[in-house]
Design a protein around this motif. Structure first.
Motif, short mmCIF file in Angstrom:
data_model
loop_
_atom_site.label_atom_id
_atom_site.label_comp_id
_atom_site.label_asym_id
_atom_site.label_seq_id
_atom_site.Cartn_x
_atom_site.Cartn_y
_atom_site.Cartn_z
N LEU A 56 0.83 -1.20 0.00
CA LEU A 56 0.00 0.00 0.00
C LEU A 56 0.87 1.25 0.00
N ARG A 57 1.93 1.24 0.78
CA ARG A 57 2.86 2.38 0.80
C ARG A 57 3.49 2.56 -0.58
N ASN A 58 3.85 1.46 -1.23
CA ASN A 58 4.46 1.53 -2.56
C ASN A 58 3.48 2.11 -3.58
N ALA A 59 2.22 1.67 -3.52
CA ALA A 59 1.20 2.18 -4.45
C ALA A 59 1.01 3.68 -4.23
N ALA A 60 0.93 4.11 -2.98
CA ALA A 60 0.78 5.54 -2.67
C ALA A 60 1.98 6.33 -3.18
N ASP A 61 3.17 5.79 -3.02
CA ASP A 61 4.38 6.47 -3.48
C ASP A 61 4.36 6.64 -5.00
N LYS A 62 3.88 5.64 -5.72
CA LYS A 62 3.79 5.73 -7.18
C LYS A 62 2.80 6.82 -7.59
N ILE A 63 1.68 6.89 -6.91
CA ILE A 63 0.66 7.91 -7.22
C ILE A 63 1.22 9.30 -6.91
N SER B 123 -6.07 3.54 -11.57
CA SER B 123 -6.51 2.14 -11.45
C SER B 123 -5.42 1.16 -11.87
N HIS B 124 -4.55 1.57 -12.79
CA HIS B 124 -3.45 0.69 -13.21
C HIS B 124 -2.48 0.40 -12.06
N ILE B 125 -2.42 1.29 -11.10
CA ILE B 125 -1.59 1.10 -9.91
C ILE B 125 -2.38 0.41 -8.81
N LEU B 126 -3.64 0.82 -8.65
CA LEU B 126 -4.45 0.35 -7.52
C LEU B 126 -5.06 -1.05 -7.71
N PHE C 100 -8.74 3.33 1.22
CA PHE C 100 -8.74 4.47 2.15
C PHE C 100 -7.33 4.73 2.67
N MET C 101 -6.59 3.68 2.99
CA MET C 101 -5.22 3.85 3.50
C MET C 101 -4.34 4.49 2.44
N ILE C 102 -4.43 4.03 1.20
CA ILE C 102 -3.63 4.62 0.13
C ILE C 102 -4.01 6.08 -0.07
N GLU C 103 -5.31 6.37 -0.09
CA GLU C 103 -5.74 7.76 -0.25
C GLU C 103 -5.22 8.63 0.88
#
Length: 171
Positions: free
Chosen positions: A15-22, A108-111, A122-125
């Motif tokens: 989740l941290r990695n996905a948030a960092d990419k966004i 969506s391609h990341i999430l 919610f955590m990623i947001e």
């Protein structure tokens, strides 16, 4: 209550990695959290009068009010990441007259490969919002936090008549 700074250490690595990419794709951005759906709930009292625990929330979280409220905090042309439980498609589109809008659905391609439930989304947001230059919450949480409404976040159990009009009078 844990401070927001503790949140990144609680999230799973994926989740941290996905948030960092966004956040990297957004680069320099501002963010608002717009809590609507569940908090706008109303009920009728014994006299049939509609009441709400957050009487200004519906009004204060509509695009025309958001534009007016955040103009002193977010400059025109900025990228604005919006996290919300609003279900109406295009609801926040009027904000695009002043801002470049971004939503988690744009990523969506990341999430899609990592999100298994709404809590993970919610955590990623939350992590993305924490990375914003300016973060505006729905409710004021302390004297220094920026918020869309001045209604209290805590459930006061005081059901009041909702306010919908621009001039502050009931409809």
């Amino acid at each position: 209550m844990l401070p927001y700074s503790f949140l990144p250490s609680m999230a799973a690595e994926k989740l941290r990695n996905a948030a960092d990419k966004i956040k990297a794709l957004l680069h320099d951005y501002d963010a608002i959290h717009v809590r609507r759906g569940d908090k706008i709930k109303t009920r009728k009292d014994r006299f049939g009068v509609v009441r709400s625990l957050h009487p200004h929330l519906d009004r204060d979280t509509r695009p025309e009010f958001i534009l007016r409220r955040i103009q002193k905090w977010v400059l025109p042309g900025r990228t604005l990441f919006i996290a919300s439980n609003e279900r109406t498609p295009g609801f926040f589109s009027p904000l695009s007259v002043r801002y470049k809008l971004a939503y988690s659905s744009n990523f969506s391609h990341i999430l899609d490969p990592v999100i298994e439930n709404n809590y993970q989304l919610f955590m990623i947001e939350r992590l993305v919002m924490m990375g914003a230059t300016t973060f505006i919450r729905t409710f004021k949480e302390n004297d220094t936090s920026l918020s869309l409404t001045d209604d209290p976040k805590k459930n006061t159990k005081a059901w009041q008549i909702p306010v919908y009009t621009l001039d502050g009078e009931g409809s």
